[in-house]
Design a protein around this motif. Structure first.
Motif, short mmCIF file in Angstrom:
data_model
loop_
_atom_site.label_atom_id
_atom_site.label_comp_id
_atom_site.label_asym_id
_atom_site.label_seq_id
_atom_site.Cartn_x
_atom_site.Cartn_y
_atom_site.Cartn_z
N ARG A 13 0.83 -1.20 0.00
CA ARG A 13 0.00 0.00 0.00
C ARG A 13 0.87 1.26 0.00
N ARG A 14 1.33 1.70 1.17
CA ARG A 14 2.05 2.98 1.29
C ARG A 14 3.28 3.05 0.41
N SER A 15 4.13 2.05 0.44
CA SER A 15 5.36 2.09 -0.36
C SER A 15 5.05 2.04 -1.86
N GLN A 16 3.98 1.35 -2.23
CA GLN A 16 3.58 1.32 -3.63
C GLN A 16 3.08 2.69 -4.08
N MET A 17 2.32 3.36 -3.20
CA MET A 17 1.86 4.71 -3.53
C MET A 17 3.05 5.65 -3.66
N ALA A 18 4.00 5.55 -2.72
CA ALA A 18 5.19 6.41 -2.77
C ALA A 18 5.98 6.17 -4.06
N GLU A 19 6.12 4.90 -4.43
CA GLU A 19 6.82 4.60 -5.68
C GLU A 19 6.11 5.25 -6.86
N GLY A 20 4.79 5.13 -6.90
CA GLY A 20 4.02 5.72 -8.00
C GLY A 20 4.17 7.23 -8.07
N PHE A 21 4.04 7.90 -6.91
CA PHE A 21 4.20 9.36 -6.89
C PHE A 21 5.62 9.75 -7.28
N ALA A 22 6.61 9.08 -6.73
CA ALA A 22 8.00 9.44 -7.00
C ALA A 22 8.37 9.22 -8.46
N VAL A 47 -4.39 0.82 -5.64
CA VAL A 47 -4.40 1.04 -7.09
C VAL A 47 -5.53 2.00 -7.45
N LYS A 48 -6.70 1.78 -6.88
CA LYS A 48 -7.88 2.62 -7.17
C LYS A 48 -7.66 4.07 -6.77
N VAL A 49 -7.18 4.31 -5.53
CA VAL A 49 -7.04 5.70 -5.08
C VAL A 49 -5.92 6.42 -5.82
N MET A 50 -4.92 5.69 -6.26
CA MET A 50 -3.87 6.32 -7.07
C MET A 50 -4.41 6.67 -8.46
N SER A 51 -5.25 5.80 -9.00
CA SER A 51 -5.82 6.11 -10.33
C SER A 51 -6.71 7.34 -10.26
N GLU A 52 -7.29 7.61 -9.10
CA GLU A 52 -8.13 8.81 -8.93
C GLU A 52 -7.32 10.09 -9.12
N GLN A 114 -6.73 9.62 2.45
CA GLN A 114 -5.96 10.44 3.38
C GLN A 114 -4.49 10.02 3.40
N VAL A 115 -4.25 8.71 3.46
CA VAL A 115 -2.88 8.21 3.46
C VAL A 115 -2.21 8.53 2.12
N ARG A 116 -2.93 8.34 1.02
CA ARG A 116 -2.39 8.69 -0.30
C ARG A 116 -1.94 10.14 -0.33
N ASP A 117 -2.77 11.04 0.19
CA ASP A 117 -2.43 12.46 0.18
C ASP A 117 -1.24 12.77 1.08
N VAL A 119 1.20 10.62 1.68
CA VAL A 119 2.35 10.10 0.93
C VAL A 119 2.76 11.11 -0.14
N LYS A 120 1.80 11.63 -0.88
CA LYS A 120 2.10 12.59 -1.93
C LYS A 120 2.82 13.81 -1.37
N GLU A 121 2.32 14.34 -0.27
CA GLU A 121 2.93 15.52 0.35
C GLU A 121 4.39 15.23 0.74
N ARG A 122 4.64 14.07 1.32
CA ARG A 122 6.00 13.71 1.73
C ARG A 122 6.91 13.52 0.53
N VAL A 123 6.39 12.89 -0.53
CA VAL A 123 7.21 12.66 -1.73
C VAL A 123 7.55 14.00 -2.39
N ILE A 124 6.60 14.91 -2.44
CA ILE A 124 6.86 16.25 -3.01
C ILE A 124 7.97 16.94 -2.22
N LYS A 125 7.91 16.89 -0.90
CA LYS A 125 8.94 17.51 -0.06
C LYS A 125 10.30 16.84 -0.27
#
Length: 137
Positions: A13-22, A47-52, A114-117, A119-125
């Motif tokens: 979940r979290r690490s996969q989202m981070a990989e996708g954002f990064a 996968v669903k929330v990242m596709s959003e 919420q977790v996706r967002d 993760v995104k914020e942390r990856v951007i930073k």
């Protein structure tokens, strides 16, 4: 270009989202991989929330940390507090951070979002800090 490893307990979940954002936000600036202390299937809700937000992680897969060499990575980010369980070679990289984000497993779509967002914020930073350090003014 810096090599980044995102690691989490199950790499589902979290690490996969981070990989996708990064991969998307850091394209051309960093190379990125994710892995886990154990492996599992990539969570379909992740996968669903990242596709959003326009990021497709459906082809990513869960990979065991043991398949990788710590010396190949400059930056290691734990997303779940598992840093205390990582072999020392992983935590002594140039940068090591433990973000300790909540696991959305079993939660609602809103919890995943919420977790996706987060993760995104942390990856951007993270990406911004790497760019600042590589291009001092």
């Amino acid at each position: 270009m810096k090599n980044v490893m995102f690691v989490c307990k199950h790499n589902s979940r979290r690490s996969q989202m981070a990989e996708g954002f990064a991969r998307t936000l850091g394209e051309g600036k960093i190379t990125v991989t994710s892995s886990g202390l154990a492996i599992n299937e990539v969570d379909p809700i992740a996968v669903k929330v990242m596709s959003e937000v326009g990021i497709d992680i459906s082809q990513q897969s869960s990979k065991p940390l043991d398949n990788f060499n710590p010396e190949d990575y400059d930056i290691v980010i734990s997303l779940c507090g598992c840093g205390v369980n990582l072999p020392e070679a992983w935590v002594i990289r140039e940068v090591f951070e433990d973000w300790q984000l909540d696991d959305p497993a079993g939660g609602s779509l809103e919890i995943f979002r919420q977790v996706r967002d987060q993760v995104k914020e942390r990856v951007i930073k993270l990406i911004a800090s790497l760019i600042c350090h590589s291009n001092p003014t």
